[in-house]
Design an enzyme around this catalytic site. Structure first.
Site: not given
Lengths: 400, 137
Positions: B49-50
């Site tokens: 995930c960013e």
């Protein structure tokens, strides 16, 4: 105000798409001439290179080798200084995997704090293998390289190797590579410059730049994906051990042993990306076309315009060197997460990059999880920027 | 499906402009119960995930109904987590198997958030809940 209509009209993407494309640091769009060259190759010229006596094969080989000459002219080097790779990452890895014999335990390898992971992680691997130590040239709070400290560091640490980027992918800073390379050469370091970001905007003279190695990726300079180059000084390729073995790179083979070719051919095993190289040739023609003469000054004014517009918005923080820049703007809005801002921009069709931009250590130094990055190219218009600013204001309205 | 989710869905479908949808998503994110800091540990992180996403999946006291709790440092992802939680929390494994998160996001007009190119972790959350359901059925 300079007009880039003639350039933009050469890119079919913009007549088919409503996206506002501001992610040129990731990859550029392709001009019609590049797309045509790829199609033309597969339609009429498909043959393998450097083998076969057929006229077909020999024509294709000639076309393919002409691109090597074009790139050589573009960078002021000789064609035999160029090794084709699949990109800048592979070119760096080629050097890193072939240079062990020159690195001893406790030797120092220097990179800058602005490196893309591609010019950092391979060196970490080399350090692990050889017992060398990695040191990092410092930046200030804004993300600008501290040049005095960097030059001092190089002359006092006397590193065995210095690898720096020509321009930061995350912030757009153009680094003073001439000074850094000269300092490195004063202490006899081997040097590598990562030109992945710079090559689209600048036209480095690799004859006068005293670096052993310079790497690039074609797809970041209007060419196809899957092509890149390692450009070496004439004597520097000899520093490297053989990288990959197989067809093409051999002189003589028997079941018990083989002799390899000399020079750049020793590093080009297997069938290369022929179509990609030929497409890249068209990209180089585009870069050197008359329409592109004013590219740099156009990009610089568009960059300044973008900065001015962003500075007018309260709560925007800009990062990086705002003076020497390839046209990449990295910013955040207040303490909003970059992903929230980018998700809202995406709803308006604005294509930007958000995140750590493959530079996690740099983001840590700047004290942020990531930024929103707008990276400009010659075909972007003032209208693109106005649309981006409008979309950003709309996003801010939703966030506030 | 819970009444909360059905109401939310009805409200969502009635909004045409993306601005209204995202305003709602961020408001829902504010309603998402915060995970205490001691639960925001690396082991609970959803990878790829960013943004940071922490996820816990378990059964409630009845030992048959799903309880998903998750948190994020971004407002839009929090809102999307709220939507998923209201979709699945309180369901038995059998009930969960009868819903399709993919098609629910499709009808909400948010399917793009389940695309693998998004680094927002919503797809990974959906997959982890499905994995949990498979392991416990």
């Amino acid at each position: 105000m300079l007009d880039n209509h003639e350039i933009r009209s050469q890119f079919p993407f913009f007549s088919h798409s409503d996206f506002i494309y501001l992610d040129n640091g990731a990859t550029t769009q392709k001009p019609q001439c590049v797309i045509d060259a790829l199609c033309h190759f597969y339609n009429f010229n498909n043959a393998n290179v450097h083998r076969g006596v057929s006229q077909l094969a020999s024509n294709t080989t000639q076309m393919y080798e002409q691109v090597r000459s074009k790139l050589a002219t573009h960078c002021a080097v000789k064609p035999d200084q160029i090794v084709w790779t699949k990109g800048a990452t592979e070119a760096i890895n080629l050097v890193v995997s072939s240079i062990d014999k020159h690195i001893e335990p406790n030797d120092i390898i220097v990179v800058s704090a602005l490196e893309h992971h591609a010019n950092l992680v391979p060196w970490q691997e080399l350090c692990k293998r050889t017992g060398a130590e990695l040191r990092v040239l410092p930046i200030n709070q804004q993300g600008v390289l501290n040049i005095t400290a960097s030059l001092n560091m190089i002359s006092s640490l006397k590193p065995k190797l210095v690898a720096v980027t020509h321009a930061s992918n995350a912030l757009g800073n153009i680094l003073p590579i001439e000074q850094l390379i000269d300092a490195a050469k004063n202490v006899n370091a081997i040097t590598l410059v990562d030109g992945a970001q710079a090559m689209q905007h600048l036209k480095p003279n690799l004859d006068t730049l005293n670096s052993d190695f310079y790497v690039l990726s074609a797809h970041k300079m209007f060419g196809p994906t899957g092509v890149g180059a390692l450009i070496a000084k004439p004597h520097s390729l000899a520093l490297l051990d053989t990288y990959q073995t197989g067809g093409e790179m051999i002189e003589q083979v028997s079941f018990s042993s083989s002799q390899y070719r000399q020079g750049n051919a020793r590093f080009e095993a297997g069938t290369p990306n022929i179509a990609g190289v030929i497409g890249f040739g068209a990209a180089l023609d585009f870069l050197n076309s008359e329409a592109m003469n004013l590219q740099r000054s156009y990009e610089e004014s568009l960059y300044q315009y973008t900065i001015e517009q962003l500075k007018k918005i309260d709560g925007v923080t800009l990062y990086g060197d705002l003076e020497n820049n390839i046209g990449t703007v990295s910013f955040n809005y207040k303490d909003e997460h970059h992903l929230d801002v980018a998700t809202l921009l995406d709803q308006s069709g604005i294509v930007v990059r958000s995140g750590n931009h493959c530079t996690q250590p740099l983001m840590n130094l700047l004290g942020v999880a990531g930024t929103i990055r707008v990276s400009l190219s010659c075909y972007n218009s003032y209208e693109d920027i106005d649309k981006f600013i409008f979309a950003l204001k709309q996003a801010i309205e939703l966030l506030d | 499906m819970t009444e909360q989710y059905l109401n939310l869905k009805q409200n969502f479908i009635s909004k045409n402009a993306w601005q209204d949808k995202y305003r709602d998503i961020m408001l829902l994110g504010k309603q998402l119960p915060k995970l205490p800091n001691e639960l925001k540990i690396d082991n609970a992180k959803v990878h790829g995930c960013e943004s940071n996403v922490w996820l816990y999946i378990d059964f409630d006291e009845s030992e048959e109904r799903l309880v998903v709790s998750a948190d994020s440092d971004t407002r839009i992802v929090k809102g999307l987590i709220f939507i998923i939680c209201s979709m699945v929390n309180g369901l038995t494994i059998d009930e969960f198997k009868r819903i399709n998160i993919q098609s629910e996001f499709e009808s909400l007009g948010l399917i793009q958030h389940l695309s693998p190119s998004r680094g927002n972790g919503i797809l990974a959350i959906a997959q982890k809940i499905s994995d949990f359901a498979i392991q416990n059925s």
